[in-house]
Design a protein around this motif. Sequence first.
Motif, mmCIF file in Angstrom:
data_model
loop_
_atom_site.group_PDB
_atom_site.id
_atom_site.type_symbol
_atom_site.label_atom_id
_atom_site.label_comp_id
_atom_site.label_asym_id
_atom_site.label_seq_id
_atom_site.Cartn_x
_atom_site.Cartn_y
_atom_site.Cartn_z
ATOM 1 N N PHE A 192 99.771 29.709 -38.732
ATOM 2 C CA PHE A 192 98.817 29.219 -37.733
ATOM 3 C C PHE A 192 97.957 30.395 -37.282
ATOM 4 N N ALA A 193 96.651 30.204 -37.231
ATOM 5 C CA ALA A 193 95.750 31.222 -36.692
ATOM 6 C C ALA A 193 95.102 30.614 -35.448
ATOM 7 N N PRO A 194 95.711 30.822 -34.268
ATOM 8 C CA PRO A 194 95.203 30.163 -33.060
ATOM 9 C C PRO A 194 93.850 30.707 -32.609
ATOM 10 N N ALA A 195 93.082 29.851 -31.981
ATOM 11 C CA ALA A 195 91.817 30.248 -31.348
ATOM 12 C C ALA A 195 91.615 29.329 -30.157
ATOM 13 N N MET A 196 91.467 29.915 -28.970
ATOM 14 C CA MET A 196 91.284 29.111 -27.750
ATOM 15 C C MET A 196 90.893 30.051 -26.622
ATOM 16 N N HIS A 197 90.616 29.496 -25.458
ATOM 17 C CA HIS A 197 90.317 30.369 -24.321
ATOM 18 C C HIS A 197 91.569 31.102 -23.874
ATOM 19 N N THR A 198 91.357 32.287 -23.302
ATOM 20 C CA THR A 198 92.466 33.154 -22.907
ATOM 21 C C THR A 198 93.472 32.417 -22.027
ATOM 22 N N GLU A 199 92.960 31.625 -21.066
ATOM 23 C CA GLU A 199 93.861 30.922 -20.140
ATOM 24 C C GLU A 199 94.781 29.971 -20.902
ATOM 25 N N MET A 200 94.222 29.295 -21.911
ATOM 26 C CA MET A 200 95.019 28.336 -22.689
ATOM 27 C C MET A 200 96.061 29.071 -23.526
ATOM 28 N N TRP A 201 95.663 30.204 -24.129
ATOM 29 C CA TRP A 201 96.591 30.984 -24.953
ATOM 30 C C TRP A 201 97.742 31.533 -24.106
ATOM 31 N N GLN A 202 97.418 31.926 -22.867
ATOM 32 C CA GLN A 202 98.440 32.542 -22.019
ATOM 33 C C GLN A 202 99.233 31.527 -21.206
ATOM 34 N N HIS A 203 98.860 30.256 -21.247
ATOM 35 C CA HIS A 203 99.564 29.240 -20.463
ATOM 36 C C HIS A 203 101.012 29.117 -20.951
ATOM 37 N N ALA A 204 101.911 28.891 -19.981
ATOM 38 C CA ALA A 204 103.341 28.806 -20.322
ATOM 39 C C ALA A 204 103.611 27.740 -21.381
ATOM 40 N N ALA A 205 102.840 26.635 -21.349
ATOM 41 C CA ALA A 205 103.079 25.558 -22.326
ATOM 42 C C ALA A 205 102.767 26.065 -23.740
ATOM 43 N N THR A 206 101.633 26.769 -23.886
ATOM 44 C CA THR A 206 101.261 27.285 -25.208
ATOM 45 C C THR A 206 102.259 28.355 -25.655
ATOM 46 N N ARG A 207 102.675 29.238 -24.716
ATOM 47 C CA ARG A 207 103.649 30.277 -25.078
ATOM 48 C C ARG A 207 104.923 29.625 -25.626
ATOM 49 N N ALA A 208 105.374 28.554 -24.935
ATOM 50 C CA ALA A 208 106.616 27.885 -25.360
ATOM 51 C C ALA A 208 106.421 27.233 -26.729
ATOM 52 N N ASN A 209 105.243 26.625 -26.956
ATOM 53 C CA ASN A 209 105.000 25.973 -28.255
ATOM 54 C C ASN A 209 104.956 26.997 -29.383
ATOM 55 N N VAL A 210 104.324 28.136 -29.118
ATOM 56 C CA VAL A 210 104.252 29.199 -30.134
ATOM 57 C C VAL A 210 105.666 29.708 -30.431
ATOM 58 N N ALA A 211 106.479 29.886 -29.372
ATOM 59 C CA ALA A 211 107.855 30.372 -29.574
ATOM 60 C C ALA A 211 108.650 29.378 -30.415
ATOM 61 N N THR A 212 108.460 28.084 -30.143
ATOM 62 C CA THR A 212 109.180 27.057 -30.916
ATOM 63 C C THR A 212 108.778 27.130 -32.387
ATOM 64 N N LEU A 213 107.470 27.214 -32.634
ATOM 65 C CA LEU A 213 106.995 27.241 -34.029
ATOM 66 C C LEU A 213 107.525 28.488 -34.739
ATOM 67 N N ARG A 214 107.492 29.621 -34.041
ATOM 68 C CA ARG A 214 107.999 30.860 -34.663
ATOM 69 C C ARG A 214 109.489 30.752 -34.928
ATOM 70 N N SER A 215 110.244 30.147 -33.999
ATOM 71 C CA SER A 215 111.694 30.054 -34.205
ATOM 72 C C SER A 215 112.020 29.199 -35.418
#
Length: 411
Positions: free
Chosen positions: A113-136
């Motif tokens: 995945f090569a994410p692209a979005m506004h900084t607030e969206m990238w840093q939001h806890a929901a996005t962080r959790a989704n990225v962690a899930t995908l990486r795991s």
Amino acid sequence: MKVVLGVSGGIAAYKACELLRLFTESGHEVRVVPTREALKFVGAPTWAALSGHPVSAEVWDDVHEVPHVRIGKGADLVVVAPATADVLARAAHGLAGDLLTNTLLTATCPVVFAPAMHTEMWQHAATRANVATLRSRGAVVIDPAAGRLTGADTGPGRLPDPAEIFQACLRVLAGRPRDLAGRKVVVSAGGTREAIDPVRFIGNRSSGLQGYALARTAAARGAEVTLVAANVTLPDPAGAAIVRVESTAELREAVLSASADADVVVMAAAVADFRPESRHDAKIKKTDGEPEAIRLVKNPDILAELGERRRAARTALTDGDREAGPGAVPPRVIVGFAAETHDVLANGQAKLARKGCDLLVVNQVGEGLAFGTAGNAATVLVAGGEAVEVPFGPKEDLADVVWDLVAARLP
Ligand code: CTP
């Protein structure tokens, strides 16, 4: 290689045209799967002309070709660029409302995945959790670049340069040969529990992380994986069939039955060596008076049993079968793990010989070592003498070394 380029609905969608060209010009076959929103930024004719394949965001086109399954299953790599916050969330939760998310659910190959979005969206806890899930689950999520975003704002969230994404994809493709394609692999993971009464058990500290990394990497290398998981709470690895067990007796049953026609068995589970002689049917109460001593009895050694069964089957081979070599008897490669607190290598060598396995991954355990940590360091002992040192690193790296050694031993 067959590459699926997923494009989701961000302004950076136009940069994916460049990524597509980099793939096609270096000889890869690319199938573009945009989302409906992506088509508002770059239209289907552009993707069709550049890729030479039909383009749709829907599962309802060309249904006779079952595209929602076929595209993902046939891919060597899926790269989603740009990946919006929305597509990361849908992928993390396994939603399947369009062709791209269906493709992500059916692909057993590496996914980038090569994410692209506004900084607030990238840093939001929901996005962080989704990225962690995908990486795991083994997906590669490239960190976005920092710089000018759509408007006047700047910060992390920019799609990395297409040439950079392309290089990252090539590394992923090169790093994971599909050398286990067509092989049946059984991996045990986690730690068994032996019941004392309905609420108490004797167990161990195994998290299952190493076994899950082995299952995930084997699937990424093309194997058909059965993962026998004992008391693991991690997200299911993509591409593995999971059998959940609790006790050593259940683990033994599941491993022996899955091993009958397997090419490889890896016993990464921490198996309880002893169990209470009897299990109380009702909870033991304090008011019952002084506690009784718990008498322990030995559990069967599953790894030793696998080795012994194979040895007996090899001895019983007819002359004709024998010509096919010892590799004719499944499991062709048996891998054990050994957690040792002292005299690590000497204990490991003795265990390798005693259990009749082909490889033994030995690591030192104790306070803060191995259990539940993201990384691992180990020595892989090979029957016949060789010892391969694996320096401390992600558990997936150790898994890949194990599969390299296994693949070299498969006929
Ligand atoms: N193992 C097994 N069945 C058991 C115990 C262990 O299959 N009853 C497997 C583990 O999955 C691992 C390997 O044997 O792959 C080594 O486990 P370990 O607990 O280190 O070895 P033990 O045989 O228990 O030896 P010891 O307790 O003497 O260290």
